[in-house]
Design a protein around this motif. Structure first.
Motif, mmCIF file in Angstrom:
data_model
loop_
_atom_site.group_PDB
_atom_site.id
_atom_site.type_symbol
_atom_site.label_atom_id
_atom_site.label_comp_id
_atom_site.label_asym_id
_atom_site.label_seq_id
_atom_site.Cartn_x
_atom_site.Cartn_y
_atom_site.Cartn_z
ATOM 1 N N SER A 178 0.828 -1.203 0.000
ATOM 2 C CA SER A 178 0.000 0.000 0.000
ATOM 3 C C SER A 178 0.865 1.258 0.000
ATOM 4 N N PRO A 180 -0.308 4.810 0.514
ATOM 5 C CA PRO A 180 -1.385 5.779 0.765
ATOM 6 C C PRO A 180 -0.885 7.218 0.891
ATOM 7 N N PHE A 189 -1.379 2.941 9.909
ATOM 8 C CA PHE A 189 -1.926 1.949 8.986
ATOM 9 C C PHE A 189 -2.018 0.553 9.606
#
Length: 215
Positions: A178, A180, A189
């Motif tokens: 990921s 982000p 996270f």
């Protein structure tokens, strides 16, 4: 969002398995990275070791990184910040020596009587539980490069896109679950981002040795 480091490692391992790396070795950054790295090593049926980069703190502000160093003395410096803060070479040398001493102390705790794994001509995967700025991991990458691996993969569950782009040229490939934005801290996270203990690191390294010995 990952529930914890174990889940993050399992998801990351699924992605890495698709690369079909030959003769892989996993090098995890303690402490949290070892939990992630163990799951990767288990999936790849690979041996697991630790690599311990340490940041070089600025004078009077140890949390501000002016660079980073690895166990073999490989050093990465932020020249612009050093110039701005007017940090002299004597301070950098002393701080480097202090951090290398701490690295060796930690490695002795984690490895015990075992030597570091040989990685020459092997597919090396460096694993952490996430990357923020990438300052310390660059020292780990540079140090591993000197040991002549067949290939070098950086694998993390989460990192900001800007950091991933900066690191692409320093490794053969990056696997990141990921990327982000906005990105403030790795812990945002994870549902459970409690601190990993030294005892947990040692337990997972020993568990991996037993599992590898059976294969």
């Amino acid at each position: 969002m990952f529930s914890d480091r174990k889940e993050a490692g399992e998801i990351l391992a699924e992605k890495l398995e698709k690369l079909r790396l030959e003769n892989p070795v996993v090098l995890a950054i303690p402490r949290g990275g070892v939990v992630v790295g163990y799951e990767v090593a288990r999936k790849l049926k690979a041996p697991l070791d630790v690599i311990v980069p340490r940041k070089l703190g600025a004078p009077g502000n140890p949390e501000l990184a002016i660079g980073a160093v690895a166990e073999d003395g490989t050093i990465i410096l932020d020249s612009s910040l050093i110039d701005y803060l007017e940090v002299d070479e004597g301070y950098i040398k002393k701080e480097k020596e202090r951090q290398v001493k701490e690295i060796k102390r930690r490695l002795n705790v984690y490895r015990g009587r075992f030597s570091r794994l040989e990685i020459e001509r092997r597919d090396v995967v460096i694993v952490d539980d996430g990357i923020a700025t990438g300052a310390t991991i660059r020292a780990a990458i540079a140090s591993v490069r000197k040991r002549k691996p067949a290939s070098l993969t950086l694998a993390v569950p989460v990192a900001p896109p800007s950091t991933i782009e900066k690191l692409r040229e320093e490794v053969d490939r990056i696997v990141c679950v990921s990327t982000p934005e906005p990105f403030f801290a790795i812990g945002q996270f994870y549902t459970d981002f409690r601190q990993t203990t030294d005892e947990e690191v040692i337990r997972l390294l020993e568990k991996n040795r037993r599992e590898v010995a059976k294969t």
